[in-house]
Design an enzyme around this catalytic site. Structure first.
Site, PDB file in Angstrom:
ATOM      1  N   LYS A   1       0.836  -1.206   0.000  1.00 11.20           N
ATOM      2  CA  LYS A   1       0.000   0.000   0.000  1.00 11.20           C
ATOM      3  C   LYS A   1       0.871   1.257   0.000  1.00 11.20           C
ATOM      4  O   LYS A   1       0.567   2.226  -0.700  1.00 11.20           O
ATOM      5  CB  LYS A   1      -0.944   0.001   1.201  1.00 11.20           C
ATOM      6  CG  LYS A   1      -2.121  -0.959   1.012  1.00 11.20           C
ATOM      7  CD  LYS A   1      -3.054  -0.953   2.196  1.00 11.20           C
ATOM      8  CE  LYS A   1      -4.225  -1.913   1.979  1.00 11.20           C
ATOM      9  NZ  LYS A   1      -5.014  -2.116   3.198  1.00 11.20           N
TER      10      LYS A   1
ATOM     11  N   LYS B   1      -8.048 -11.250 -17.809  1.00 10.47           N
ATOM     12  CA  LYS B   1      -8.757 -11.317 -16.538  1.00 10.47           C
ATOM     13  C   LYS B   1      -9.650 -10.090 -16.357  1.00 10.47           C
ATOM     14  O   LYS B   1      -9.192  -8.968 -16.552  1.00 10.47           O
ATOM     15  CB  LYS B   1      -7.741 -11.392 -15.392  1.00 10.47           C
ATOM     16  CG  LYS B   1      -8.391 -11.438 -14.023  1.00 10.47           C
ATOM     17  CD  LYS B   1      -7.389 -11.404 -12.897  1.00 10.47           C
ATOM     18  CE  LYS B   1      -8.155 -11.251 -11.580  1.00 10.47           C
ATOM     19  NZ  LYS B   1      -7.347 -11.200 -10.400  1.00 10.47           N
TER      20      LYS B   1
ATOM     21  N   LYS C   1     -11.242  -4.145 -12.831  1.00  9.87           N
ATOM     22  CA  LYS C   1     -11.599  -2.736 -12.911  1.00  9.87           C
ATOM     23  C   LYS C   1     -10.486  -1.954 -13.609  1.00  9.87           C
ATOM     24  O   LYS C   1     -10.735  -1.076 -14.414  1.00  9.87           O
ATOM     25  CB  LYS C   1     -11.814  -2.198 -11.488  1.00  9.87           C
ATOM     26  CG  LYS C   1     -12.759  -1.051 -11.418  1.00  9.87           C
ATOM     27  CD  LYS C   1     -13.342  -0.872 -10.030  1.00  9.87           C
ATOM     28  CE  LYS C   1     -12.344  -0.345  -9.037  1.00  9.87           C
ATOM     29  NZ  LYS C   1     -12.922  -0.122  -7.700  1.00  9.87           N
TER      30      LYS C   1
HETATM   31  P1  AMP Z   1     -10.201  -7.289  -6.368  1.00  9.74           P
HETATM   32  O1  AMP Z   1     -11.235  -6.224  -6.318  1.00  9.74           O
HETATM   33  O2  AMP Z   1      -9.512  -7.426  -7.680  1.00  9.74           O
HETATM   34  O3  AMP Z   1      -9.274  -7.247  -5.187  1.00  9.74           O
HETATM   35  O4  AMP Z   1     -10.988  -8.659  -6.187  1.00  9.74           O
HETATM   36  C1  AMP Z   1     -11.843  -8.941  -5.097  1.00  9.74           C
HETATM   37  C2  AMP Z   1     -12.179 -10.407  -5.129  1.00  9.74           C
HETATM   38  O5  AMP Z   1     -12.793 -10.786  -6.370  1.00  9.74           O
HETATM   39  C3  AMP Z   1     -10.965 -11.308  -4.962  1.00  9.74           C
HETATM   40  O6  AMP Z   1     -11.263 -12.355  -4.062  1.00  9.74           O
HETATM   41  C4  AMP Z   1     -10.685 -11.864  -6.349  1.00  9.74           C
HETATM   42  O7  AMP Z   1     -10.212 -13.163  -6.295  1.00  9.74           O
HETATM   43  C5  AMP Z   1     -12.058 -11.820  -7.019  1.00  9.74           C
HETATM   44  N1  AMP Z   1     -11.883 -11.506  -8.437  1.00  9.74           N
HETATM   45  C6  AMP Z   1     -11.610 -10.286  -8.968  1.00  9.74           C
HETATM   46  N2  AMP Z   1     -11.529 -10.347 -10.325  1.00  9.74           N
HETATM   47  C7  AMP Z   1     -11.763 -11.628 -10.670  1.00  9.74           C
HETATM   48  C8  AMP Z   1     -11.814 -12.350 -11.912  1.00  9.74           C
HETATM   49  N3  AMP Z   1     -11.648 -11.736 -13.100  1.00  9.74           N
HETATM   50  N4  AMP Z   1     -12.072 -13.665 -11.871  1.00  9.74           N
HETATM   51  C9  AMP Z   1     -12.259 -14.296 -10.694  1.00  9.74           C
HETATM   52  N5  AMP Z   1     -12.222 -13.692  -9.498  1.00  9.74           N
HETATM   53  C10 AMP Z   1     -11.977 -12.373  -9.461  1.00  9.74           C
END
Ligand code: AMP
Ligand code: TRP
Length: 312
Positions: free
Chosen positions: A113, A192, A195
């Site tokens: 962070k 993948k 955001k």
């Molecule tokens: P993040 O906002 O990227 O930290 O993701 C939050 C949660 O959503 C985490 O547990 C990730 O594993 C899951 N996640 C985010 N993007 C994906 C994706 N494209 N496919 C599968 N899981 C995702």
């Protein structure tokens, strides 16, 4: 037989996409009833980086609405707000007095962070001890977290061990619960879904938003099956269900995208509508009930802690 206790912390979550749903929310919804589950919105953790009262209030409400909308039943889990239970910050202070600065300096999440430009405030630095308090106050055995939080659970185990050794045996060692997801959900460009790549299908998106995102899906020019469309479609329907559709529309990408819009909307609409139907008053009532139950459990533990350290 009493169910084992589960506790997890929800970061206020703006702009969720279907990758978050299949990767994190759905595996949680499929699991939480097997446990005596506590879900906590970690508003004091959020304060380490967020200094906007309106946003913090709004994010807290949105986090609860999201969980209710994707299917968590407030009668089957205790949903509460961290700041409603003062024992969390009280116990965090005690843990701060037990761990060393070099030990906290090893936290990957803190280093990441700060490397990303977040202010290295003392709250961010001691974040793992507040998280340890969150978990240990409830004797939580199972703690669902993402892979990135694994080390924080180790910190919680370490805080428990240090306390038990310095005073008396009060805390149980928790364990991380890394829930298995369906795999990586691909975005509109085949990478993948994320955001930060701008390739998402918003989880609570309107039909227009879904349509816009699907129309932007990158398709190859060779006739046949548009891979990126199909990969997303497979999240919603089995291969057997999809086969006739893709057979009948070989090379007709527009028709396949239209079908995907239909299916995505059918899947998202009930959650979107549920979310819109949840009023702020309903959220407030869920949080008030949850706070009462959470205080009941944590106060008993906190009394034992106060006695153990000698402030009682
Ligand atoms: P993040 O906002 O990227 O930290 O993701 C939050 C949660 O959503 C985490 O547990 C990730 O594993 C899951 N996640 C985010 N993007 C994906 C994706 N494209 N496919 C599968 N899981 C995702
Ligand atoms: N640190 C966690 C995250 O960023 C959130 C969290 C705070 C948490 N307290 C917790 C998770 C207690 C599990 C248990 O995702």
């Amino acid at each position: 037989m009493a169910k084992p206790r589960l506790l997890t912390g929800l970061q206020p979550s703006g702009d969720l996409h279907i990758g978050n749903y299949f990767g994190a929310l759905k595996p949680f919804v499929d699991t939480y009833e097997k446990y005596d589950s506590f879900l906590m919105v970690v508003d004091y953790h959020a304060l380490t980086s967020l200094k906007s009262p309106d946003e913090l209030r709004k994010n807290t409400i949105e986090a609860v609405r999201t969980y209710l909308a994707v299917g968590v039943d407030p009668n089957k889990a205790v949903i509460f707000k961290q700041s409603d239970v003062p024992a969390h910050t009280e116990l965090a202070w005690i843990f701060d007095c037990l761990v060393t600065v070099p030990f906290l300096m090893q936290a990957h999440a803190y280093k990441d962070k700060v490397a990303k430009g977040l202010e290295a405030n003392a709250g961010l630095f001691t974040y793992p001890m507040l998280m340890a308090a969150d978990i240990l106050l409830y004797d939580a055995e199972a703690v669902p977290v993402g892979e990135d939080q694994r080390q924080h659970i180790e910190y919680a185990r370490e805080a428990a061990a240090k306390f038990n050794k310095a005073f008396t045996e009060v805390f149980k060692a928790p364990k991380e619960l890394i829930l298995k997801a369906t795999g990586v959900v691909p975005g509109t460009d085949g990478k993948k879904m994320s955001k930060s790549y701008g390739n998402t299908i918003p989880l609570f998106g309107s039909r227009e938003e879904i349509q816009k995102a699907v129309m932007s899906i990158v398709t190859d020019s060779s006739a046949g099956i548009p891979e990126n469309v199909y990969a997303m479609h497979k999240l919603l329907k089995s291969e057997a269900e999809l086969a006739p559709l893709y057979e009948a529309n070989k090379g007709s990408y527009k028709a396949l995208k239209d079908a995907l819009v239909e299916d995505l909307d059918a899947f998202i609409a009930p959650m979107r509508e549920k979310r819109e139907s949840i009023s702020d008053a309903e959220v407030a009532s869920v949080l008030a009930d949850g706070a009462e139950k959470a205080r009941e459990v944590s106060e008993a533990k906190m009394e034992a802690v106060r006695k153990a350290v000698g402030v009682r």
